[in-house]
Scaffold this motif. Structure first.
Motif, short mmCIF file in Angstrom:
data_model
loop_
_atom_site.label_atom_id
_atom_site.label_comp_id
_atom_site.label_asym_id
_atom_site.label_seq_id
_atom_site.Cartn_x
_atom_site.Cartn_y
_atom_site.Cartn_z
N GLY A 145 0.91 -1.28 -0.11
CA GLY A 145 0.07 0.06 0.06
C GLY A 145 0.98 1.22 -0.03
N LEU A 146 2.03 1.23 0.78
CA LEU A 146 2.80 2.44 0.82
C LEU A 146 3.46 2.61 -0.55
CD1 LEU A 146 4.72 2.10 4.11
CD2 LEU A 146 2.75 3.67 3.71
N VAL A 147 3.78 1.48 -1.28
CA VAL A 147 4.57 1.79 -2.46
C VAL A 147 3.76 2.17 -3.43
CG1 VAL A 147 5.83 0.15 -4.15
CG2 VAL A 147 6.30 -0.17 -1.87
N THR A 148 2.46 2.07 -3.49
CA THR A 148 1.61 2.54 -4.63
C THR A 148 1.70 4.23 -4.66
OG1 THR A 148 -0.42 2.88 -3.29
CG2 THR A 148 -0.19 0.61 -4.31
N LEU A 149 1.81 4.80 -3.86
CA LEU A 149 2.09 6.29 -3.90
C LEU A 149 3.24 6.81 -4.63
CD1 LEU A 149 0.88 8.87 -3.28
CD2 LEU A 149 2.03 9.05 -0.97
N PRO A 150 4.43 6.28 -4.43
CA PRO A 150 5.56 6.91 -5.56
C PRO A 150 5.19 6.23 -6.91
CG PRO A 150 6.30 5.32 -3.96
CD PRO A 150 5.16 5.64 -3.55
N ILE A 151 4.74 5.04 -7.05
CA ILE A 151 4.31 4.84 -8.43
C ILE A 151 3.33 5.59 -8.94
CG2 ILE A 151 3.47 2.82 -9.77
CD1 ILE A 151 4.63 0.96 -7.62
N ARG A 152 2.33 5.94 -8.32
CA ARG A 152 1.32 6.67 -8.89
C ARG A 152 1.79 8.05 -9.27
NH1 ARG A 152 -2.44 10.32 -5.84
NH2 ARG A 152 -3.78 10.77 -7.15
N CYS A 153 2.72 8.73 -8.29
CA CYS A 153 3.19 10.14 -8.64
C CYS A 153 3.86 9.97 -10.08
CB CYS A 153 4.03 10.52 -7.66
SG CYS A 153 2.94 11.16 -6.22
N GLY A 154 4.77 8.81 -10.17
CA GLY A 154 5.73 8.89 -11.09
C GLY A 154 4.98 8.50 -12.45
N LEU A 155 3.98 7.67 -12.41
CA LEU A 155 2.99 7.57 -13.51
C LEU A 155 2.12 8.85 -14.12
CD1 LEU A 155 1.54 4.14 -13.03
CD2 LEU A 155 3.45 4.55 -14.56
N ILE A 156 1.83 9.63 -13.04
CA ILE A 156 1.19 10.68 -13.34
C ILE A 156 2.22 11.66 -14.15
CG2 ILE A 156 -0.06 12.83 -12.54
CD1 ILE A 156 -1.26 10.84 -10.29
N ILE A 157 3.32 11.99 -13.70
CA ILE A 157 4.52 12.86 -14.10
C ILE A 157 4.70 12.30 -15.64
CG2 ILE A 157 6.77 13.58 -14.09
CD1 ILE A 157 6.45 13.29 -11.23
N LEU A 158 4.75 10.85 -15.95
CA LEU A 158 5.10 10.33 -17.22
C LEU A 158 3.87 10.61 -18.15
CD1 LEU A 158 7.11 7.05 -16.39
CD2 LEU A 158 8.07 9.41 -17.23
N TRP A 159 2.74 10.30 -17.67
CA TRP A 159 1.63 10.26 -18.49
C TRP A 159 0.77 11.50 -18.47
CZ3 TRP A 159 -0.44 4.92 -16.28
CH2 TRP A 159 0.48 3.96 -16.87
N ARG A 160 1.23 12.77 -18.07
CA ARG A 160 0.54 13.84 -17.94
C ARG A 160 -0.25 14.45 -19.20
NH1 ARG A 160 6.06 15.20 -17.42
NH2 ARG A 160 6.82 16.78 -19.03
#
Length: 155
Positions: free
Chosen positions: A10-25
């Motif tokens: 659950g904790l690891v989902t946050l940096p993955i989510r932030c990284g994907l939003i940056i990549l897929w903006r």
């Protein structure tokens, strides 16, 4: 199963989510929706496992409700500060800078949990025994019975 790896997921989902939003903006709404699924998974793991972890850590102390309230207040404060500071970052530096800061900050709880959190699954009575021994007090008030579902009070 062990609760620690699930909580860590659950904790690891946050940096993955932030990284994907940056990549897929600029990729469209479909990609943004997929990052929200990660947000739901992380929130689901926290909501489900939080009471179990607190119960294991506070077993025999009589402080379950206090710790649940304290940790819930910390979750609320963290969410409020995240929204407030994130919006300030967006206003002054833009979305990518705000998400990059969130991505970096999200590693702090991951490291703290990995380094400082003991495994609690199957350790409910043992944690109370260790704390009682460290504080120099007598035997803890409660001890697990033969069945995992039934606890008896010691005299």
């Amino acid at each position: 199963t062990d609760l620690g790896p699930l909580f860590m997921a659950g904790l690891v989902t946050l940096p993955i989510r932030c990284g994907l939003i940056i990549l897929w903006r600029d990729a469209g709404e479909g990609y943004l929706l997929s990052t929200q699924v990660l947000d739901g998974l992380g929130g689901g793991f926290f909501g489900l496992l939080h009471p179990y972890l607190v119960a294991d850590l506070t077993f025999g102390t009589g402080r379950f409700n206090v710790i649940m309230g304290l940790t819930a207040a910390c979750f609320g404060l963290g969410a409020t500060m995240s929204n407030f500071l994130g919006q300030m970052m967006v206003e002054y530096f833009g979305h990518v800078a705000s998400l990059t800061c969130s991505l970096i900050i999200s590693f702090v709880p991951i490291v703290l949990f990995a380094v400082m959190m003991p495994e609690t699954y199957g350790q409910r009575g043992h944690i109370a025994d260790v704390r009682a021994a460290e504080s120099g007090s007598s035997t803890p008030k409660f001890q697990p019975a033969e069945s995992d579902d039934d606890y008896v009070q010691m005299t």
